[in-house]
Write a protein that holds these residues in place. Structure first.
Motif, PDB file in Angstrom:
ATOM      1  N   TYR A   1       0.844  -1.195   0.000  1.00 19.78           N
ATOM      2  CA  TYR A   1       0.000   0.000   0.000  1.00 19.78           C
ATOM      3  C   TYR A   1       0.882   1.249   0.000  1.00 19.78           C
ATOM      4  CZ  TYR A   1       0.974   0.801   4.977  1.00 19.78           C
ATOM      5  OH  TYR A   1       1.589   1.070   6.167  1.00 19.78           O
ATOM      6  N   TRP A   2       0.248   2.405  -0.212  1.00 23.15           N
ATOM      7  CA  TRP A   2       0.968   3.680  -0.185  1.00 23.15           C
ATOM      8  C   TRP A   2       0.975   4.207   1.244  1.00 23.15           C
ATOM      9  CZ3 TRP A   2       3.976   5.401  -3.877  1.00 23.15           C
ATOM     10  CH2 TRP A   2       3.774   4.961  -5.186  1.00 23.15           C
ATOM     11  N   SER A   3       2.138   4.143   1.900  1.00 25.47           N
ATOM     12  CA  SER A   3       2.247   4.708   3.245  1.00 25.47           C
ATOM     13  C   SER A   3       2.580   6.194   3.140  1.00 25.47           C
ATOM     14  CB  SER A   3       3.299   3.970   4.083  1.00 25.47           C
ATOM     15  OG  SER A   3       4.577   4.049   3.486  1.00 25.47           O
ATOM     16  N   TYR A   4       2.140   6.937   4.136  1.00 29.00           N
ATOM     17  CA  TYR A   4       2.233   8.398   4.125  1.00 29.00           C
ATOM     18  C   TYR A   4       3.166   8.846   5.239  1.00 29.00           C
ATOM     19  CZ  TYR A   4       0.356  13.215   4.296  1.00 29.00           C
ATOM     20  OH  TYR A   4       0.189  14.577   4.293  1.00 29.00           O
ATOM     21  N   TRP A   5       4.140   9.694   4.901  1.00 23.22           N
ATOM     22  CA  TRP A   5       5.169  10.150   5.821  1.00 23.22           C
ATOM     23  C   TRP A   5       5.255  11.672   5.760  1.00 23.22           C
ATOM     24  CZ3 TRP A   5       8.150   6.315   8.342  1.00 23.22           C
ATOM     25  CH2 TRP A   5       7.891   5.012   7.910  1.00 23.22           C
TER      26      TRP A   5
ATOM     27  N   THR B   1       8.744  10.850   9.602  1.00 18.66           N
ATOM     28  CA  THR B   1       7.820  10.367  10.629  1.00 18.66           C
ATOM     29  C   THR B   1       6.611   9.781   9.916  1.00 18.66           C
ATOM     30  OG1 THR B   1       8.513  12.091  12.167  1.00 18.66           O
ATOM     31  CG2 THR B   1       6.389  11.028  12.595  1.00 18.66           C
ATOM     32  N   TYR B   2       6.250   8.555  10.296  1.00 16.16           N
ATOM     33  CA  TYR B   2       5.063   7.920   9.718  1.00 16.16           C
ATOM     34  C   TYR B   2       3.850   8.715  10.164  1.00 16.16           C
ATOM     35  CZ  TYR B   2       1.873   4.217   8.242  1.00 16.16           C
ATOM     36  OH  TYR B   2       0.891   3.496   7.612  1.00 16.16           O
ATOM     37  N   SER B   3       2.984   9.039   9.241  1.00 16.82           N
ATOM     38  CA  SER B   3       1.819   9.845   9.566  1.00 16.82           C
ATOM     39  C   SER B   3       0.733   9.005  10.225  1.00 16.82           C
ATOM     40  CB  SER B   3       1.260  10.491   8.299  1.00 16.82           C
ATOM     41  OG  SER B   3       0.134  11.271   8.616  1.00 16.82           O
TER      42      SER B   3
ATOM     43  N   GLY C   1       6.535  24.673   3.891  1.00 18.62           N
ATOM     44  CA  GLY C   1       7.872  24.224   4.246  1.00 18.62           C
ATOM     45  C   GLY C   1       7.947  22.765   4.653  1.00 18.62           C
ATOM     46  N   ASP C   2       6.797  22.124   4.903  1.00 23.93           N
ATOM     47  CA  ASP C   2       6.795  20.703   5.246  1.00 23.93           C
ATOM     48  C   ASP C   2       7.270  19.882   4.054  1.00 23.93           C
ATOM     49  OD1 ASP C   2       5.826  21.236   7.759  1.00 23.93           O
ATOM     50  OD2 ASP C   2       3.828  20.397   7.404  1.00 23.93           O
ATOM     51  N   ILE C   3       7.673  18.660   4.346  1.00 22.80           N
ATOM     52  CA  ILE C   3       8.031  17.710   3.305  1.00 22.80           C
ATOM     53  C   ILE C   3       7.101  16.518   3.468  1.00 22.80           C
ATOM     54  CG2 ILE C   3       9.856  16.289   2.306  1.00 22.80           C
ATOM     55  CD1 ILE C   3      11.085  18.867   4.545  1.00 22.80           C
ATOM     56  N   GLU C   4       6.393  16.190   2.404  1.00 22.11           N
ATOM     57  CA  GLU C   4       5.450  15.077   2.402  1.00 22.11           C
ATOM     58  C   GLU C   4       6.090  13.905   1.673  1.00 22.11           C
ATOM     59  OE1 GLU C   4       1.516  15.759   3.156  1.00 22.11           O
ATOM     60  OE2 GLU C   4       3.012  16.593   4.510  1.00 22.11           O
ATOM     61  N   GLY C   5       5.885  12.699   2.176  1.00 25.13           N
ATOM     62  CA  GLY C   5       6.451  11.528   1.530  1.00 25.13           C
ATOM     63  C   GLY C   5       5.439  10.409   1.385  1.00 25.13           C
ATOM     64  N   TRP C   6       5.520   9.709   0.283  1.00 25.94           N
ATOM     65  CA  TRP C   6       4.673   8.555   0.005  1.00 25.94           C
ATOM     66  C   TRP C   6       5.577   7.424  -0.461  1.00 25.94           C
ATOM     67  CZ3 TRP C   6      -0.629   8.693   0.710  1.00 25.94           C
ATOM     68  CH2 TRP C   6      -1.182   9.966   0.923  1.00 25.94           C
ATOM     69  N   VAL C   7       5.343   6.212   0.084  1.00 24.46           N
ATOM     70  CA  VAL C   7       6.149   5.060  -0.292  1.00 24.46           C
ATOM     71  C   VAL C   7       5.230   3.873  -0.547  1.00 24.46           C
ATOM     72  CG1 VAL C   7       7.993   3.472   0.386  1.00 24.46           C
ATOM     73  CG2 VAL C   7       8.005   5.797   1.250  1.00 24.46           C
ATOM     74  N   PHE C   8       5.490   3.159  -1.632  1.00 24.62           N
ATOM     75  CA  PHE C   8       4.731   1.939  -1.878  1.00 24.62           C
ATOM     76  C   PHE C   8       5.491   0.774  -1.269  1.00 24.62           C
ATOM     77  CE2 PHE C   8       3.250  -1.782  -4.096  1.00 24.62           C
ATOM     78  CZ  PHE C   8       1.879  -1.620  -3.966  1.00 24.62           C
ATOM     79  N   GLY C   9       4.794   0.018  -0.421  1.00 21.02           N
ATOM     80  CA  GLY C   9       5.396  -1.146   0.227  1.00 21.02           C
ATOM     81  C   GLY C   9       4.560  -1.578   1.405  1.00 21.02           C
ATOM     82  N   ASP C  10       5.254  -2.068   2.446  1.00 25.73           N
ATOM     83  CA  ASP C  10       4.529  -2.574   3.624  1.00 25.73           C
ATOM     84  C   ASP C  10       4.427  -1.539   4.742  1.00 25.73           C
ATOM     85  OD1 ASP C  10       7.061  -2.513   4.728  1.00 25.73           O
ATOM     86  OD2 ASP C  10       7.227  -4.684   5.001  1.00 25.73           O
ATOM     87  N   GLY C  11       4.900  -0.326   4.505  1.00 27.41           N
ATOM     88  CA  GLY C  11       4.794   0.741   5.496  1.00 27.41           C
ATOM     89  C   GLY C  11       5.900   0.763   6.523  1.00 27.41           C
TER      90      GLY C  11
ATOM     91  N   PRO D   1      10.549   4.360   5.328  1.00 30.35           N
ATOM     92  CA  PRO D   1      10.210   5.704   4.826  1.00 30.35           C
ATOM     93  C   PRO D   1      10.756   5.876   3.407  1.00 30.35           C
ATOM     94  CG  PRO D   1      12.114   5.832   6.237  1.00 30.35           C
ATOM     95  CD  PRO D   1      11.642   4.399   6.297  1.00 30.35           C
ATOM     96  N   PRO D   2      10.474   7.000   2.785  1.00 32.46           N
ATOM     97  CA  PRO D   2      11.058   7.259   1.462  1.00 32.46           C
ATOM     98  C   PRO D   2      12.577   7.126   1.504  1.00 32.46           C
ATOM     99  CG  PRO D   2       9.373   8.880   1.943  1.00 32.46           C
ATOM    100  CD  PRO D   2       9.583   8.090   3.201  1.00 32.46           C
ATOM    101  N   ALA D   3      13.147   6.639   0.408  1.00 31.67           N
ATOM    102  CA  ALA D   3      14.593   6.423   0.328  1.00 31.67           C
ATOM    103  C   ALA D   3      15.373   7.735   0.334  1.00 31.67           C
ATOM    104  CB  ALA D   3      14.925   5.618  -0.930  1.00 31.67           C
ATOM    105  N   VAL D   4      14.710   8.836   0.020  1.00 30.15           N
ATOM    106  CA  VAL D   4      15.343  10.150   0.017  1.00 30.15           C
ATOM    107  C   VAL D   4      15.123  10.778   1.392  1.00 30.15           C
ATOM    108  CG1 VAL D   4      15.328  12.430  -1.060  1.00 30.15           C
ATOM    109  CG2 VAL D   4      14.845  10.403  -2.434  1.00 30.15           C
ATOM    110  N   ALA D   5      16.206  11.174   2.060  1.00 30.80           N
ATOM    111  CA  ALA D   5      16.080  11.823   3.368  1.00 30.80           C
ATOM    112  C   ALA D   5      15.374  13.172   3.200  1.00 30.80           C
ATOM    113  CB  ALA D   5      17.454  12.039   3.986  1.00 30.80           C
ATOM    114  N   PRO D   6      14.550  13.563   4.168  1.00 28.79           N
ATOM    115  CA  PRO D   6      13.826  14.838   4.040  1.00 28.79           C
ATOM    116  C   PRO D   6      14.735  16.032   3.771  1.00 28.79           C
ATOM    117  CG  PRO D   6      13.099  13.666   5.996  1.00 28.79           C
ATOM    118  CD  PRO D   6      14.255  12.903   5.420  1.00 28.79           C
ATOM    119  N   ILE D   7      15.870  16.059   4.440  1.00 25.16           N
ATOM    120  CA  ILE D   7      16.783  17.193   4.268  1.00 25.16           C
ATOM    121  C   ILE D   7      17.334  17.256   2.843  1.00 25.16           C
ATOM    122  CG2 ILE D   7      18.915  16.070   5.027  1.00 25.16           C
ATOM    123  CD1 ILE D   7      19.358  18.719   6.693  1.00 25.16           C
ATOM    124  N   ASP D   8      17.405  16.093   2.172  1.00 23.19           N
ATOM    125  CA  ASP D   8      17.887  16.047   0.794  1.00 23.19           C
ATOM    126  C   ASP D   8      16.759  16.226  -0.216  1.00 23.19           C
ATOM    127  OD1 ASP D   8      20.478  15.544   1.687  1.00 23.19           O
ATOM    128  OD2 ASP D   8      20.151  13.372   1.702  1.00 23.19           O
TER     129      ASP D   8
END
Length: 157
Positions: A66-70, A80-82, A94-104, A107-114
């Motif tokens: 599923y698409w997990s939300y970070w 942070t997992y939402s 200024g927030d950074i939103e992340g979505w990842v397909f998998g088992d939750g 987190p996204p492979a890209v660090a938020p700061i990057d």
């Protein structure tokens, strides 16, 4: 605001986009240039992003696919997992939103700061400089032409 979509097990590289003042996490996805298909039976639950995965969106997806939300704040080094879904989130500028397909679990492979989208590069002065000079030369030519016309007119009178 930056939005990161990590396709995880689907095999495509993570992508980023920008959203300005989204109403919620799903709106941020759309503003960032991603297409979103919600699960038909659960309001706000994401079934597909950019038509991936190729699946029926009628029922809830399995817990391991599923698409997990970070989310993260600007400058954060970790995601942070939402605890709320994208439709119920209220992202701040200024927030950074992340979505990842998998088992939750990841987190996204890209660090938020990057992941923070860089500021738009300033236009080099060359293009603007040339345009300004063209306008300035044209204005001077018009002024010179008017002055010459008036001088001729005054001599005839």
């Amino acid at each position: 605001m930056t939005v990161v979509v990590d396709f995880g097990a689907l095999g495509t590289e993570p992508e980023t986009g920008c959203a300005a003042g989204p109403a919620d996490g799903l709106d941020a996805l759309v503003q960032a240039g991603f297409s979103v298909t919600e699960v038909a039976s659960i309001r706000g639950m994401v079934c597909r992003i950019d038509e991936l995965p190729e699946t029926d969106c009628g029922a809830s997806p399995p817990a391991d696919a599923y698409w997990s939300y970070w989310h993260a704040n600007a400058g954060d080094e970790e995601w942070t997992y939402s605890i709320v879904g994208g439709a119920d989130a209220s992202p701040d500028p200024g927030d950074i939103e992340g979505w990842v397909f998998g088992d939750g679990s990841e987190p996204p492979a890209v660090a938020p700061i990057d992941a923070v989208a860089p500021a738009a590069p300033e236009e080099e002065s060359g293009g603007r400089f040339e345009y300004t000079w063209i306008v300035a030369v044209a204005a001077l030519a018009v002024i010179g032409g008017l002055a010459a016309w008036r001088l001729r007119r005054d001599r005839r009178a």
